[in-house]
Design an enzyme around this catalytic site. Structure first.
Site, PDB file in Angstrom:
ATOM      1  N   LYS A 116       0.837  -1.203   0.000  1.00 45.13           N
ATOM      2  CA  LYS A 116       0.000   0.000   0.000  1.00 45.13           C
ATOM      3  C   LYS A 116       0.871   1.251   0.000  1.00 45.13           C
ATOM      4  O   LYS A 116       0.511   2.279  -0.592  1.00 45.13           O
ATOM      5  CB  LYS A 116      -0.935  -0.016   1.202  1.00 45.13           C
ATOM      6  CG  LYS A 116      -2.101  -0.990   1.086  1.00 45.13           C
ATOM      7  CD  LYS A 116      -3.064  -0.819   2.248  1.00 45.13           C
ATOM      8  CE  LYS A 116      -4.343  -1.632   2.047  1.00 45.13           C
ATOM      9  NZ  LYS A 116      -4.094  -3.072   2.049  1.00 45.13           N
ATOM     10  N   LYS A 158      -3.418   1.010   8.390  1.00 39.91           N
ATOM     11  CA  LYS A 158      -3.577  -0.052   7.400  1.00 39.91           C
ATOM     12  C   LYS A 158      -2.300  -0.875   7.302  1.00 39.91           C
ATOM     13  O   LYS A 158      -1.198  -0.330   7.356  1.00 39.91           O
ATOM     14  CB  LYS A 158      -3.909   0.531   6.017  1.00 39.91           C
ATOM     15  CG  LYS A 158      -5.287   1.152   5.925  1.00 39.91           C
ATOM     16  CD  LYS A 158      -5.618   1.558   4.498  1.00 39.91           C
ATOM     17  CE  LYS A 158      -7.039   2.081   4.389  1.00 39.91           C
ATOM     18  NZ  LYS A 158      -7.372   2.434   2.986  1.00 39.91           N
ATOM     19  N   GLY A 164      -8.717  -7.520   2.737  1.00 41.90           N
ATOM     20  CA  GLY A 164      -9.795  -8.168   3.477  1.00 41.90           C
ATOM     21  C   GLY A 164     -10.039  -7.610   4.858  1.00 41.90           C
ATOM     22  O   GLY A 164     -10.641  -8.263   5.707  1.00 41.90           O
ATOM     23  N   GLY A 165      -9.572  -6.383   5.121  1.00 44.24           N
ATOM     24  CA  GLY A 165      -9.805  -5.765   6.419  1.00 44.24           C
ATOM     25  C   GLY A 165      -8.814  -6.169   7.489  1.00 44.24           C
ATOM     26  O   GLY A 165      -8.853  -5.641   8.599  1.00 44.24           O
ATOM     27  N   HIS A 208     -17.392   3.089  -1.254  1.00 46.42           N
ATOM     28  CA  HIS A 208     -16.248   2.267  -1.653  1.00 46.42           C
ATOM     29  C   HIS A 208     -16.591   1.691  -3.024  1.00 46.42           C
ATOM     30  O   HIS A 208     -17.419   0.784  -3.141  1.00 46.42           O
ATOM     31  CB  HIS A 208     -16.008   1.149  -0.637  1.00 46.42           C
ATOM     32  CG  HIS A 208     -14.761   0.362  -0.883  1.00 46.42           C
ATOM     33  ND1 HIS A 208     -13.813   0.144   0.083  1.00 46.42           N
ATOM     34  CD2 HIS A 208     -14.286  -0.254  -1.990  1.00 46.42           C
ATOM     35  CE1 HIS A 208     -12.821  -0.577  -0.411  1.00 46.42           C
ATOM     36  NE2 HIS A 208     -13.102  -0.833  -1.673  1.00 46.42           N
ATOM     37  N   GLU A 275      -9.305   0.044  -6.446  1.00 46.29           N
ATOM     38  CA  GLU A 275     -10.296   0.445  -5.458  1.00 46.29           C
ATOM     39  C   GLU A 275     -10.159   1.934  -5.142  1.00 46.29           C
ATOM     40  O   GLU A 275      -9.048   2.456  -5.010  1.00 46.29           O
ATOM     41  CB  GLU A 275     -10.144  -0.395  -4.190  1.00 46.29           C
ATOM     42  CG  GLU A 275     -10.253  -1.891  -4.463  1.00 46.29           C
ATOM     43  CD  GLU A 275     -10.579  -2.700  -3.227  1.00 46.29           C
ATOM     44  OE1 GLU A 275     -10.753  -2.105  -2.141  1.00 46.29           O
ATOM     45  OE2 GLU A 275     -10.680  -3.932  -3.345  1.00 46.29           O
ATOM     46  N   ARG A 292      -5.409  -9.499  -8.607  1.00 44.24           N
ATOM     47  CA  ARG A 292      -5.989 -10.844  -8.666  1.00 44.24           C
ATOM     48  C   ARG A 292      -7.460 -10.720  -9.028  1.00 44.24           C
ATOM     49  O   ARG A 292      -7.990  -9.619  -9.169  1.00 44.24           O
ATOM     50  CB  ARG A 292      -5.866 -11.527  -7.303  1.00 44.24           C
ATOM     51  CG  ARG A 292      -6.462 -10.678  -6.170  1.00 44.24           C
ATOM     52  CD  ARG A 292      -6.510 -11.404  -4.856  1.00 44.24           C
ATOM     53  NE  ARG A 292      -6.775 -10.529  -3.733  1.00 44.24           N
ATOM     54  CZ  ARG A 292      -7.966 -10.054  -3.382  1.00 44.24           C
ATOM     55  NH1 ARG A 292      -9.024 -10.339  -4.106  1.00 44.24           N
ATOM     56  NH2 ARG A 292      -8.112  -9.274  -2.325  1.00 44.24           N
TER      57      ARG A 292
END
Length: 655
Positions: A116, A158, A164-165, A208, A275, A292
């Protein structure tokens, strides 16, 4: 020409890839852990190889074992699915070095977008707007705390390697930062083997929205519309739909072009998802790129009429993309929900158990992507998703109606699920108006009855008693049974009920205290009970297993236990001071010591299961009189973790 595909994954995505690959003529190879020896993906593949014990680190994350399985079966290509090794650049590189085609992007793109921190820097250089924050290189906690003061609160922690959180926390004040950094690092290490963190300014109540992109080996790239994934819990997606009800043609084009720019900036190949967060004024900010196939790809397939796994295999063989941008057309509406083995009434705690009955609904526009079937065990080793339930319609309301009906008619017995929770979200007026943001579950939906224990009234007790009584009739004709009045004791997980049951023919009357309810049990065969209640004939689903009755009726999922003939228990109420594990898992941290004074709500231990950390808290004030577990220990559901007594009790026992 590629001929044999190894799927380096499990569950529904392995099943989904196998089916498309077979339709295209590929031979397929499944890999499986010892816990998955009888799994559906193993059964469907042409060949299968065991790659280790249940723990993911020793099986599905064991690249050497997977590559050995490919060598042993002479596979020439590998599809990683999602999760596990799908975004591991070392695995992609190792496949290439072993002479295998990796069905995904080049390792350089995976490595860049897998961070990230680095991906945000790359997007800024490419002219794509990002969420303001701090992306230091392997910053320690002190550096992050200092940066947080400059960013301001609320902010997001993050995991740089996350998804996936996992490893993600919202922090609203400086006082909460240090502890959340510790937890985020721990969870990131558990999930990804990497504890690097970044910080971002929290965008309050955004949408989102993600863009599906595809690129080939010839420099072509397209976007296939968007997916709205705003409804989230613990930063994990709950509902996904395409197209977004918030979208305009102008915004779609701007976001699509930005997503393609992001893909081209890293020399991308194959399927990817870019995203974005979108604020109320339709300003959008790059979040991350998932290198992916996404869990939610079916909604894109339904509105485009394309098979994205087939596209992946086409690109992997070196062919150009099947469509150009001007050929991409979006039609209709699709909505997907994730059916999980979890209990919404217990803060969505993952559940384990055996699927005594799993009977997905069928109908026009309904699609189930699942890797389980009746008789399968849901273990603590893997993500608790049972299925993706997807509905398509010519418009959004048609898709909503079909999805609600599919959820209501699907039978899942043997483990608690979020089935009712999902159907009520889709039926919610705010969702129906297309107004739901990432704050939806914490605002408009926070008091919904689906997140509390089901309310049991005399109607539910009457149906439960009727089905228990019908089963107890054995060989006697139910319709000819004489009128009888029988006392019964029925229990749920949280309460018990003493009732009087009067049966005359098909009619059943239940009296509980001053309340009474009568219904007619017309028939009960093959797990479907036909009843007449208040003059309305209807069908409900059930499954009886010994003294347990699993029931789906009146918009509720219920489990009754018949305690009528069981001896009275002398044990104390286990809900007061008896702290038990809510699921199978590993104790990764103990925050208290025996003899310590604790307050209600204090976190006692951290339980790790199904790739998530779950704090276990004190349910009363008192002294920790017994702590019979240790850090690192594997525990079973309902195993005693701690005992809390009142102060005077602890003193009397010498604690």
């Amino acid at each position: 020409m590629l001929n044999k595909l190894l799927i380096a994954n499990r569950g529904e995505i392995a099943v989904r890839v196998i089916r498309t690959a077979k339709s295209l003529g590929y031979r397929t190879v499944a890999v499986f852990s010892e816990a998955d020896a009888n799994a559906l993906h193993v059964e469907l593949a042409d060949e299968a190889v065991c790659i280790g014990p249940a723990q993911v680190s020793a099986s599905y994350l064991n690249a050497d074992a997977i590559l050995e399985a490919a060598r042993k079966t002479s596979a020439d290509c590998v599809h990683p699915g999602y999760g596990f090794l799908s975004e591991n650049s070392d695995f992609s590189k190792a496949c290439k070095e072993a002479g295998l085609v990796f069905v995904g992007p080049p390792e350089a793109a995976i490595e860049l977008m897998g961070s990230k921190r680095r991906s945000k820097i790359a997007m800024q250089e490419a002219g794509v707007r990002v969420v303001p924050g701090f992306e230091g290189n392997n910053s320690d906690d002190d550096e992050l705390i200092k940066a947080a003061a400059d960013i301001g609160y609320p902010l997001m922690i993050k995991a740089s390697a996350g998804g996936g959180g996992r490893g993600m926390r919202q922090v609203d004040s400086e006082a909460d930062l240090a502890d959340n950094l510790k937890r985020a690092r721990s969870e990131s290490r558990q999930a990804f083997g990497d504890d690097e963190l970044i910080l971002e300014k929290a965008v309050i109540e955004p949408r989102h929205i993600e863009i599906q992109v595809f690129a080939d080996q010839h420099g072509n790239a397209v976007y296939l519309g968007e997916r709205d994934c705003s409804i989230q819990r613990r930063h994990q997606k709950v509902v996904e739909e395409a197209p977004s009800p918030f979208m305009t043609p102008e915004l779609r084009q701007a976001m699509g072009e930005a997503a393609v720019k992001a893909a081209l900036a890293c020399n991308y190949e194959g399927a990817g998802t870019v995203e974005f967060l979108v604020d109320k004024d339709r300003n959008f900010y790059f979040l991350e790129m998932n290198t992916r196939l996404q869990v939610e790809h079916p909604v894109t397939e339904l509105i485009t009429g394309q098979d994205l796994v087939a596209w992946q295999l086409t690109v992997a063989e070196g062919e150009p993309l099947p469509l150009t941008q001007k050929d991409v057309a979006l039609q209709g509406h699709a909505i997907e929900v994730r059916l999980y083995a979890e209990d919404p009434a217990q803060n969505f705690t993952p559940q384990t158990g055996t699927l005594l009955r799993f009977d997905p609904a069928e109908g026009d526009g309904i699609r189930f992507d699942s890797g389980v079937r009746t008789g399968d065990d849901i273990t603590p080793h893997y993500d608790p998703m049972l299925a993706k339930v997807i509905a398509y319609g010519k418009n959004r309301n048609e898709a909503r109606r079909r999805l609600i009906t599919a959820l209501e008619k699907t039978a899942v017995f043997g483990t608690t699920t979020n089935q009712g929770f999902l159907s009520r979200i889709i039926a919610n007026d705010s969702f129906g108006r297309g107004e739901a943001t990432t704050a939806f579950l914490l605002t408009e939906f926070r008091d919904d009855p689906s997140m509390a224990p089901a309310q049991i009234g005399t109607r539910e007790l009457a149906l439960g008693a009727a089905l228990f009584s019908q089963g107890n009739q054995q060989q006697r004709a139910w319709s000819n049974a004489p009128a009888t009045v029988t006392p019964m004791k029925l229990a749920t997980d949280s309460e018990s009920f003493n009732v009087l049951v009067r049966t005359r023919g098909h009619r059943v009357t239940v009296t509980a205290g001053e309340q009474q309810h009568e219904l007619e049990l017309v028939s009960a065969a093959e797990g479907n009970a036909c009843i007449i209640d208040n003059g309305v004939r209807q069908v409900c689903q059930y499954h009886r297993q010994g003294d347990h009755l699993y029931l789906q009726a009146f918009g509720k999922n219920l489990t009754f236990k018949d305690l009528t003939h069981q001896p009275a228990s002398g044990s104390a109420n286990s809900g007061t001071g008896q702290i038990k594990a809510t699921m199978d898992g590993a104790l990764i941290d103990l925050l208290v010591e025996q003899g310590q004074a604790v307050k209600q709500g204090d976190t006692l231990v951290i339980l790790e299961a199904m790739k998530m950390e779950h704090p276990v808290k004190a349910d009363r004030d008192g002294i920790l009189a017994n702590l019979p577990v240790s850090k690192g220990q594997q525990v079973k559901r309902n195993q005693l973790l701690a005992e809390i007594t009142a102060d005077e009790t602890a003193e009397d026992t010498g604690q």
